[in-house]
Design an enzyme around this catalytic site. Structure first.
Site, PDB file in Angstrom:
ATOM      1  N   LYS A  43       0.824  -1.222   0.000  1.00  0.00           N
ATOM      2  CA  LYS A  43       0.000   0.000   0.000  1.00  0.00           C
ATOM      3  C   LYS A  43       0.853   1.265   0.000  1.00  0.00           C
ATOM      4  O   LYS A  43       0.601   2.196  -0.764  1.00  0.00           O
ATOM      5  CB  LYS A  43      -0.915   0.021   1.234  1.00  0.00           C
ATOM      6  CG  LYS A  43      -1.946  -1.076   1.283  1.00  0.00           C
ATOM      7  CD  LYS A  43      -2.862  -0.922   2.488  1.00  0.00           C
ATOM      8  CE  LYS A  43      -2.181  -1.177   3.822  1.00  0.00           C
ATOM      9  NZ  LYS A  43      -1.770  -2.580   3.997  1.00  0.00           N
ATOM     10  N   THR A  44       1.816   1.318   0.900  1.00  0.00           N
ATOM     11  CA  THR A  44       2.614   2.534   1.042  1.00  0.00           C
ATOM     12  C   THR A  44       3.363   2.847  -0.247  1.00  0.00           C
ATOM     13  O   THR A  44       3.377   3.993  -0.715  1.00  0.00           O
ATOM     14  CB  THR A  44       3.597   2.388   2.215  1.00  0.00           C
ATOM     15  OG1 THR A  44       2.857   2.238   3.430  1.00  0.00           O
ATOM     16  CG2 THR A  44       4.494   3.603   2.330  1.00  0.00           C
ATOM     17  N   GLU A  88      -3.534   6.005   1.481  1.00  0.00           N
ATOM     18  CA  GLU A  88      -3.305   4.608   1.851  1.00  0.00           C
ATOM     19  C   GLU A  88      -4.481   4.162   2.713  1.00  0.00           C
ATOM     20  O   GLU A  88      -4.830   4.823   3.692  1.00  0.00           O
ATOM     21  CB  GLU A  88      -1.997   4.493   2.610  1.00  0.00           C
ATOM     22  CG  GLU A  88      -1.637   3.078   3.012  1.00  0.00           C
ATOM     23  CD  GLU A  88      -0.253   2.983   3.609  1.00  0.00           C
ATOM     24  OE1 GLU A  88      -0.033   2.022   4.376  1.00  0.00           O
ATOM     25  OE2 GLU A  88       0.605   3.848   3.325  1.00  0.00           O
TER      26      GLU A  88
END
Length: 475
Positions: A123-124, A167
């Site tokens: 995600k990051t 995110e």
């Protein structure tokens, strides 16, 4: 300064408990940039706290009831804040509303074109790729990310553009609060065992997230990862007039956007995709196949927002990394030291494979691994140990507890035993202070040292480099 439009009255004077955390600090930064009077506290001082102070926020060190101002309009918390926190207790005494971090972020995203990035892993990185690329194209997005971008050096920013990239954290189901126009699901696996008891619960949570996509919106989902494929099937089965359009990407032959090739080149990759019937090639300036496919997900999501794919592909090449995601910390005595946030076995294996591909001939991959959370180690310790078999040698630290209390019988020995059973060369290290000498003594020119885990193992990189430098100067 009066609050800017887009700040609800309840967020005009927010107090954040744990303001230095990756998710909390991002929201606090955006609110401060929008004109809110931000305050908060954290267990220790940090560079993040200083960055917030530079934006005008008041940041206290330590938790104390007296830190909460009488005129606070709300108290913002994450799921990690315990009920007996003195500032939270004081908020109840003053009848100050308590707002979960996810609700605060949702309020900031409202009114714009939201793009939410979800998945068990990646995600990051993917959110960061989008933030950098959109900024490169002059779209000036707002963004909130779980790590600091290598370029801007921050995890969040208020932009003047209409796009907000966020995110979306599934760990406590908080991503169900968002209403994105476009959502990415990179992968779906069982994790966060304190909150999810089964894969069915995980799928249900991700389905609820997908159901929040606005009518006419798009779900971008991997065609290669089994959990993501199953999620797409379930979302299609749910159907309904408000169901999102689904676009799949990956190496699979039936992917809507097909990855034709990923060509590693040291610490970069060249990716070729088939998009709308035409081949498109671009460079990804970080190593590993998983990061290359994350870039493809970002490309597809941006295209769903109407951004020309060739322009976005070129802009994605400007992304040079985010803190703790295969971040090169430095080189000394011919040894490179890289830091990895990987703490789930799938992430660990992906990063280890990426680093092995980046080794020079004769170089060895040495790992300092710190298991994260007792609950995760209890459930996945065997798989963690198996992943370490991809390294030439590993040092395994004690479990980093984070927000958890110890569990009987759950120690890093679970990882060590599994690693030995898989044929890995591993050493137990109970004193972190011993790691720099240990690593310096076993490494040589051409080797790569990977500090790995979601805890404070990241602090060891600079210490290892310093010890390697000392060794070189005294040789």
């Amino acid at each position: 300064m009066a609050p800017a439009p887009g700040i609800p009255a309840a967020m005009e004077r927010p107090h954040f408990i744990g303001i230095g955390g990756a998710g909390m600090s991002g929201i606090a930064k955006i609110l401060a940039q929008r004109g809110a009077k931000v305050a908060g506290s954290d267990a220790r001082d940090s560079a993040t706290a200083e960055a917030l102070r530079a934006l005008g926020a008041t940041v206290h060190v330590g938790h104390d009831a007296g830190h909460l101002a009488d005129d606070a309009t709300c108290v913002v918390v994450s799921s990690a804040i315990r009920a007996d926190n003195p500032e939270l207790v004081r908020a109840a005494e003053l009848s100050v509303p308590v707002v979960h971090r996810s609700d605060a972020l949702a309020s900031l995203m409202a009114g714009g074109r939201a793009l939410a990035v979800a998945g068990t892993h990646g995600k990051t990185t993917t959110t960061s790729m989008l933030a950098v690329a959109l900024g490169r194209l002059g779209l000036d997005p707002s963004y909130a990310i779980g790590g600091d971008l290598a370029g801007p050096g921050t995890n969040a920013s208020h932009g003047e553009g209409e796009i907000f990239v966020a995110e979306a954290d599934e760990s406590d189901r908080s991503f169900q609060k968002y209403d994105p126009e476009v959502a990415i699901v990179l992968n779906v696996e069982l994790d966060h065992h304190a909150n999810y008891a089964s894969m069915d619960e995980i799928y249900e949570s991700f389905q609820r997230f997908a159901a929040k996509i606005v009518p006419g919106g798009t779900l971008v989902v991997s065609a290669d990862q089994a959990g993501a494929v199953e999620l797409a099937r379930r979302v299609r089965q749910d159907g309904g007039t408000d169901a999102p359009r689904i676009v799949t990407y990956g190496l699979a032959e039936d992917a809507d956007v097909r990855v034709l090739a990923i060509e590693p080149d040291g610490l970069t990759s060249r990716v070729t995709v088939l998009l709308d019937g035409a081949e498109l090639a671009f460079r990804v300036s970080v190593p590993g196949r998983h990061y290359a496919t994350n870039a493809v997900a970002a490309l597809v999501a941006g295209a769903a927002l109407g951004i020309p794919a060739p322009d976005l592909a070129e802009a994605l090449g400007a992304y040079t990394g985010v803190g703790r995601r295969l971040q090169l910390k430095g080189e000394a005595a011919g040894v490179r030291v890289v830091d990895s946030y990987a703490h789930h076995p799938t992430e660990m294996a992906a990063d280890l494979e990426a680093m092995r591909a980046a080794l020079p001939e004769g170089g060895r991959l040495l790992v300092v691994f710190q298991p994260h959370l007792f609950s995760r180690t209890q459930e996945l310790g065997r798989e963690m140990g198996g992943a370490l078999a991809l390294a030439d040698a590993s040092a395994v630290l004690d479990i980093y507890p984070a927000r958890e209390d110890p569990l009987p019988g759950v120690t890093s020995e679970l990882v060590l035993d599994a690693a030995r059973a898989a044929g890995a060369r591993v050493t137990a290290v109970h004193d972190k202070a011993a790691v720099p000498d240990l690593v310096a003594g076993m490494s040589g020119a051409g080797d790569l040292v990977l500090t790995m885990g979601a805890g404070d193992v990241t602090d060891l990189g600079p210490l290892i480099l310093a010890r390697l430098t000392d060794r070189r100067e005294t040789a």
